[in-house]
Motif scaffolding. Structure first.
Motif, PDB file in Angstrom:
ATOM      1  N   GLY A  62      -4.811   4.572  -3.576  1.00  0.00           N
ATOM      2  CA  GLY A  62      -3.712   4.245  -4.479  1.00  0.00           C
ATOM      3  C   GLY A  62      -3.004   2.966  -4.090  1.00  0.00           C
ATOM      4  O   GLY A  62      -3.525   2.157  -3.317  1.00  0.00           O
ATOM      5  N   GLU A  63      -1.838   2.782  -4.669  1.00  0.00           N
ATOM      6  CA  GLU A  63      -0.993   1.618  -4.376  1.00  0.00           C
ATOM      7  C   GLU A  63       0.426   2.084  -4.114  1.00  0.00           C
ATOM      8  O   GLU A  63       0.863   3.100  -4.637  1.00  0.00           O
ATOM      9  N   ALA A  64       1.133   1.284  -3.317  1.00  0.00           N
ATOM     10  CA  ALA A  64       2.532   1.588  -3.019  1.00  0.00           C
ATOM     11  C   ALA A  64       3.383   0.365  -3.292  1.00  0.00           C
ATOM     12  O   ALA A  64       2.966  -0.761  -3.038  1.00  0.00           O
ATOM     13  N   GLN A  65       4.568   0.609  -3.794  1.00  0.00           N
ATOM     14  CA  GLN A  65       5.575  -0.437  -3.895  1.00  0.00           C
ATOM     15  C   GLN A  65       6.549  -0.139  -2.759  1.00  0.00           C
ATOM     16  O   GLN A  65       7.178   0.921  -2.734  1.00  0.00           O
ATOM     17  N   VAL A  66       6.607  -1.057  -1.798  1.00  0.00           N
ATOM     18  CA  VAL A  66       7.406  -0.842  -0.592  1.00  0.00           C
ATOM     19  C   VAL A  66       8.526  -1.864  -0.530  1.00  0.00           C
ATOM     20  O   VAL A  66       8.391  -2.985  -1.021  1.00  0.00           O
ATOM     21  N   GLN A  74       7.371  -5.172  -2.581  1.00  0.00           N
ATOM     22  CA  GLN A  74       6.026  -5.726  -2.493  1.00  0.00           C
ATOM     23  C   GLN A  74       5.033  -4.602  -2.749  1.00  0.00           C
ATOM     24  O   GLN A  74       5.270  -3.456  -2.355  1.00  0.00           O
ATOM     25  N   THR A  75       3.912  -4.916  -3.395  1.00  0.00           N
ATOM     26  CA  THR A  75       2.876  -3.928  -3.664  1.00  0.00           C
ATOM     27  C   THR A  75       1.783  -4.064  -2.624  1.00  0.00           C
ATOM     28  O   THR A  75       1.318  -5.174  -2.353  1.00  0.00           O
ATOM     29  N   ILE A  76       1.392  -2.925  -2.033  1.00  0.00           N
ATOM     30  CA  ILE A  76       0.276  -2.905  -1.087  1.00  0.00           C
ATOM     31  C   ILE A  76      -0.733  -1.868  -1.548  1.00  0.00           C
ATOM     32  O   ILE A  76      -0.383  -0.898  -2.230  1.00  0.00           O
ATOM     33  N   GLU A  88      15.589   0.205  10.288  1.00  0.00           N
ATOM     34  CA  GLU A  88      15.496  -0.542   9.028  1.00  0.00           C
ATOM     35  C   GLU A  88      15.460   0.419   7.833  1.00  0.00           C
ATOM     36  O   GLU A  88      14.624   1.330   7.765  1.00  0.00           O
ATOM     37  N   ALA A  89      16.365   0.229   6.899  1.00  0.00           N
ATOM     38  CA  ALA A  89      16.360   1.007   5.660  1.00  0.00           C
ATOM     39  C   ALA A  89      15.144   0.581   4.840  1.00  0.00           C
ATOM     40  O   ALA A  89      14.849  -0.610   4.714  1.00  0.00           O
ATOM     41  N   HIS A  90      14.427   1.561   4.287  1.00  0.00           N
ATOM     42  CA  HIS A  90      13.199   1.259   3.546  1.00  0.00           C
ATOM     43  C   HIS A  90      12.918   2.377   2.549  1.00  0.00           C
ATOM     44  O   HIS A  90      13.487   3.463   2.624  1.00  0.00           O
ATOM     45  N   GLU A  91      12.029   2.062   1.602  1.00  0.00           N
ATOM     46  CA  GLU A  91      11.599   3.065   0.632  1.00  0.00           C
ATOM     47  C   GLU A  91      10.187   2.748   0.169  1.00  0.00           C
ATOM     48  O   GLU A  91       9.711   1.616   0.319  1.00  0.00           O
ATOM     49  N   THR A  92       9.538   3.769  -0.388  1.00  0.00           N
ATOM     50  CA  THR A  92       8.177   3.647  -0.897  1.00  0.00           C
ATOM     51  C   THR A  92       8.108   4.344  -2.244  1.00  0.00           C
ATOM     52  O   THR A  92       8.645   5.445  -2.402  1.00  0.00           O
ATOM     53  N   GLY A  97       0.134   7.366  -7.933  1.00  0.00           N
ATOM     54  CA  GLY A  97      -0.131   8.296  -6.839  1.00  0.00           C
ATOM     55  C   GLY A  97      -0.608   7.551  -5.609  1.00  0.00           C
ATOM     56  O   GLY A  97      -1.070   6.407  -5.699  1.00  0.00           O
ATOM     57  N   LEU A  98      -0.515   8.211  -4.466  1.00  0.00           N
ATOM     58  CA  LEU A  98      -0.770   7.537  -3.195  1.00  0.00           C
ATOM     59  C   LEU A  98      -1.110   8.560  -2.127  1.00  0.00           C
ATOM     60  O   LEU A  98      -0.517   9.637  -2.069  1.00  0.00           O
ATOM     61  N   VAL A  99      -2.079   8.217  -1.284  1.00  0.00           N
ATOM     62  CA  VAL A  99      -2.326   8.929  -0.036  1.00  0.00           C
ATOM     63  C   VAL A  99      -2.227   7.887   1.062  1.00  0.00           C
ATOM     64  O   VAL A  99      -2.807   6.795   0.952  1.00  0.00           O
ATOM     65  N   ALA A 100      -1.464   8.196   2.106  1.00  0.00           N
ATOM     66  CA  ALA A 100      -1.255   7.238   3.190  1.00  0.00           C
ATOM     67  C   ALA A 100      -1.127   7.978   4.512  1.00  0.00           C
ATOM     68  O   ALA A 100      -0.968   9.195   4.550  1.00  0.00           O
TER      69      ALA A 100
END
Length: 121
Positions: A62-66, A74-76, A88-92, A97-100
């Motif tokens: 899948g892909e994630a927007q982080v 950014q999309t990874i 560091e504050a962060h979100e995904t 859908g995504l498996v990581a």
């Protein structure tokens, strides 16, 4: 040798930080770090929160927007990873859908092209 199926790990849903369609399955831990398999369903979110240690999110499918501390998204995708520093504050987020895999703790993570493990010399 043992073969682990990330799909077969016992999972628990996470709803903290306004997360949705988010579950984790732990498969490794040591004194300095832990490893978890992460699944985000379509339109899933890991809500904004501070990293408790250096954190590495590796996309397996899948892909994630982080986003990190500054909120820049950014999309990874598969074969890419995001690294967040302790506190560091962060979100995904994900659309489809995504498996990581997430590794979090006392980690040495180099910059692109830097060799961390110098090998046995």
């Amino acid at each position: 040798m043992r073969i682990l199926s990330l799909a077969d790990l016992p999972r628990r849903p996470i709803e903290e930080h306004q997360s949705k369609s988010f579950s984790v399955g732990a498969f490794g831990i040591c004194a300095d770090a832990h490893l978890v398999a992460v699944t985000l369903g379509p339109r899933g979110v890991i809500g904004r929160h501070p990293a408790s240690g250096r954190q590495l999110l590796v996309v397996l499918s899948g892909e994630a927007q982080v986003a990190g501390h500054d909120g820049t998204v950014q999309t990874i995708g598969v074969g890419q990873a995001a690294v967040w520093e302790p506190g560091e504050a962060h979100e995904t987020r994900t659309h489809a859908g995504l498996v990581a895999m997430i590794v979090e703790g006392d980690l040495d993570i180099g910059t692109p092209g830097e060799q961390i493990d110098r090998g046995d010399t």
